[in-house]
Design a protein around this motif. Structure first.
Motif, PDB file in Angstrom:
ATOM      1  N   UNK A 280       0.819  -1.207   0.000  1.00  0.00           N
ATOM      2  CA  UNK A 280       0.000   0.000   0.000  1.00  0.00           C
ATOM      3  C   UNK A 280       0.847   1.249   0.000  1.00  0.00           C
ATOM      4  N   UNK A 281       2.060   1.139   0.436  1.00  0.00           N
ATOM      5  CA  UNK A 281       2.954   2.282   0.457  1.00  0.00           C
ATOM      6  C   UNK A 281       2.787   3.107   1.721  1.00  0.00           C
ATOM      7  N   UNK A 282       3.873   3.632   2.201  1.00  0.00           N
ATOM      8  CA  UNK A 282       3.864   4.395   3.442  1.00  0.00           C
ATOM      9  C   UNK A 282       2.989   5.637   3.341  1.00  0.00           C
ATOM     10  N   UNK A 283       3.081   6.360   2.222  1.00  0.00           N
ATOM     11  CA  UNK A 283       2.270   7.577   2.085  1.00  0.00           C
ATOM     12  C   UNK A 283       0.781   7.268   2.071  1.00  0.00           C
ATOM     13  N   UNK A 284       0.405   6.173   1.430  1.00  0.00           N
ATOM     14  CA  UNK A 284      -1.005   5.785   1.401  1.00  0.00           C
ATOM     15  C   UNK A 284      -1.498   5.495   2.812  1.00  0.00           C
ATOM     16  N   UNK A 285      -0.682   4.792   3.594  1.00  0.00           N
ATOM     17  CA  UNK A 285      -1.086   4.483   4.968  1.00  0.00           C
ATOM     18  C   UNK A 285      -1.189   5.750   5.808  1.00  0.00           C
ATOM     19  N   UNK A 286      -0.278   6.696   5.585  1.00  0.00           N
ATOM     20  CA  UNK A 286      -0.318   7.946   6.344  1.00  0.00           C
ATOM     21  C   UNK A 286      -1.570   8.759   6.015  1.00  0.00           C
ATOM     22  N   UNK A 287      -2.011   8.733   4.767  1.00  0.00           N
ATOM     23  CA  UNK A 287      -3.204   9.495   4.359  1.00  0.00           C
ATOM     24  C   UNK A 287      -4.497   8.721   4.538  1.00  0.00           C
ATOM     25  N   UNK A 288      -4.402   7.409   4.690  1.00  0.00           N
ATOM     26  CA  UNK A 288      -5.574   6.535   4.717  1.00  0.00           C
ATOM     27  C   UNK A 288      -6.594   6.963   5.767  1.00  0.00           C
ATOM     28  N   UNK A 289      -6.140   7.227   6.973  1.00  0.00           N
ATOM     29  CA  UNK A 289      -7.054   7.554   8.073  1.00  0.00           C
ATOM     30  C   UNK A 289      -7.791   8.868   7.847  1.00  0.00           C
ATOM     31  N   UNK A 290      -7.199   9.762   7.104  1.00  0.00           N
ATOM     32  CA  UNK A 290      -7.838  11.051   6.856  1.00  0.00           C
ATOM     33  C   UNK A 290      -8.858  11.044   5.730  1.00  0.00           C
ATOM     34  N   UNK A 291      -8.894   9.966   4.991  1.00  0.00           N
ATOM     35  CA  UNK A 291      -9.843   9.872   3.880  1.00  0.00           C
ATOM     36  C   UNK A 291     -11.243   9.561   4.393  1.00  0.00           C
ATOM     37  N   UNK A 292     -12.263   9.944   3.639  1.00  0.00           N
ATOM     38  CA  UNK A 292     -13.639   9.603   4.033  1.00  0.00           C
ATOM     39  C   UNK A 292     -13.849   8.091   4.069  1.00  0.00           C
ATOM     40  N   UNK A 293     -14.763   7.655   4.906  1.00  0.00           N
ATOM     41  CA  UNK A 293     -15.036   6.234   5.079  1.00  0.00           C
ATOM     42  C   UNK A 293     -15.406   5.565   3.754  1.00  0.00           C
ATOM     43  N   UNK A 294     -16.208   6.214   2.942  1.00  0.00           N
ATOM     44  CA  UNK A 294     -16.605   5.630   1.650  1.00  0.00           C
ATOM     45  C   UNK A 294     -15.385   5.413   0.755  1.00  0.00           C
ATOM     46  N   UNK A 295     -14.435   6.344   0.753  1.00  0.00           N
ATOM     47  CA  UNK A 295     -13.214   6.191  -0.041  1.00  0.00           C
ATOM     48  C   UNK A 295     -12.408   5.006   0.469  1.00  0.00           C
ATOM     49  N   UNK A 296     -12.263   4.882   1.804  1.00  0.00           N
ATOM     50  CA  UNK A 296     -11.492   3.782   2.379  1.00  0.00           C
ATOM     51  C   UNK A 296     -12.115   2.441   2.023  1.00  0.00           C
ATOM     52  N   UNK A 297     -13.441   2.346   2.067  1.00  0.00           N
ATOM     53  CA  UNK A 297     -14.117   1.087   1.729  1.00  0.00           C
ATOM     54  C   UNK A 297     -13.908   0.728   0.263  1.00  0.00           C
ATOM     55  N   UNK A 298     -14.028   1.709  -0.613  1.00  0.00           N
ATOM     56  CA  UNK A 298     -13.818   1.479  -2.042  1.00  0.00           C
ATOM     57  C   UNK A 298     -12.380   1.066  -2.321  1.00  0.00           C
ATOM     58  N   UNK A 299     -11.433   1.733  -1.678  1.00  0.00           N
ATOM     59  CA  UNK A 299     -10.009   1.422  -1.855  1.00  0.00           C
ATOM     60  C   UNK A 299      -9.711  -0.020  -1.436  1.00  0.00           C
ATOM     61  N   UNK A 300     -10.211  -0.428  -0.271  1.00  0.00           N
ATOM     62  CA  UNK A 300      -9.965  -1.796   0.199  1.00  0.00           C
ATOM     63  C   UNK A 300     -10.672  -2.834  -0.664  1.00  0.00           C
ATOM     64  N   UNK A 301     -11.894  -2.537  -1.095  1.00  0.00           N
ATOM     65  CA  UNK A 301     -12.598  -3.453  -2.001  1.00  0.00           C
ATOM     66  C   UNK A 301     -11.779  -3.684  -3.265  1.00  0.00           C
ATOM     67  N   UNK A 302     -11.231  -2.602  -3.821  1.00  0.00           N
ATOM     68  CA  UNK A 302     -10.426  -2.713  -5.036  1.00  0.00           C
ATOM     69  C   UNK A 302      -9.160  -3.546  -4.777  1.00  0.00           C
ATOM     70  N   UNK A 303      -8.488  -3.320  -3.633  1.00  0.00           N
ATOM     71  CA  UNK A 303      -7.291  -4.100  -3.314  1.00  0.00           C
ATOM     72  C   UNK A 303      -7.601  -5.582  -3.189  1.00  0.00           C
ATOM     73  N   UNK A 304      -8.689  -5.899  -2.494  1.00  0.00           N
ATOM     74  CA  UNK A 304      -9.056  -7.309  -2.334  1.00  0.00           C
ATOM     75  C   UNK A 304      -9.402  -7.941  -3.678  1.00  0.00           C
ATOM     76  N   UNK A 305     -10.150  -7.233  -4.514  1.00  0.00           N
ATOM     77  CA  UNK A 305     -10.523  -7.775  -5.818  1.00  0.00           C
ATOM     78  C   UNK A 305      -9.308  -7.989  -6.712  1.00  0.00           C
ATOM     79  N   UNK A 306      -8.327  -7.090  -6.636  1.00  0.00           N
ATOM     80  CA  UNK A 306      -7.117  -7.231  -7.445  1.00  0.00           C
ATOM     81  C   UNK A 306      -6.310  -8.461  -7.050  1.00  0.00           C
ATOM     82  N   UNK A 307      -6.463  -8.930  -5.840  1.00  0.00           N
ATOM     83  CA  UNK A 307      -5.638 -10.036  -5.348  1.00  0.00           C
ATOM     84  C   UNK A 307      -6.361 -11.376  -5.299  1.00  0.00           C
ATOM     85  N   UNK A 308      -7.602 -11.421  -5.737  1.00  0.00           N
ATOM     86  CA  UNK A 308      -8.353 -12.679  -5.688  1.00  0.00           C
ATOM     87  C   UNK A 308      -7.703 -13.754  -6.537  1.00  0.00           C
ATOM     88  N   UNK A 309      -7.328 -13.436  -7.752  1.00  0.00           N
ATOM     89  CA  UNK A 309      -6.809 -14.451  -8.665  1.00  0.00           C
ATOM     90  C   UNK A 309      -5.299 -14.507  -8.738  1.00  0.00           C
TER      91      UNK A 309
END
Length: 108
Positions: free
Chosen positions: A60-89
């Motif tokens: 995820x990268x250090x900068x992403x983790x540093x900014x992650x908490x400041x992002x809106x909840x909807x953005x965080x959910x979408x971001x994690x959904x995308x990460x999980x989907x990218x790693x399914x296969x």
């Protein structure tokens, strides 16, 4: 070695997003992080060090983790959904995939 405030904010924000907590439940994530922090306080140095190191180097990268908490909840959910989907296969081979096949003497 107490949990850093940056780690605490990231973990609470991650828990809120990944668990799908509603807005009135968001305090539960902070309570869970407090419990984790207490657990780590009573753990061996090696476990605490490994935990902090894993948070530092996790994908995820250090900068992403540093900014992650400041992002809106909807953005965080979408971001994690995308990460999980990218790693399914993905093909096996990450350290987490191989850990169960390691001999006991090589485990952390």
């Amino acid at each position: 070695m107490a949990m850093l405030s940056i780690e605490r904010r990231f973990l609470a924000a991650f828990a809120e997003a990944v668990l799908g907590l509603e807005h009135h439940e968001l305090g539960q994530a902070a309570k869970a992080v407090d419990r984790l922090d207490k657990f780590l306080d009573h753990s061996s140095f090696g476990l605490r060090f490994t935990f902090h190191l894993a948070l530092l180097v996790m994908p995820g990268g250090l900068l992403t983790k540093l900014r992650f908490a400041g992002r809106p909840l909807a953005w965080r959910r979408t971001y994690l959904d995308r990460l999980f989907l990218e790693n399914i296969g993905r093909a096996p081979g990450w350290m987490v995939d191989a850990q169960e096949s390691w001999p006991r003497s090589n485990r952390w």
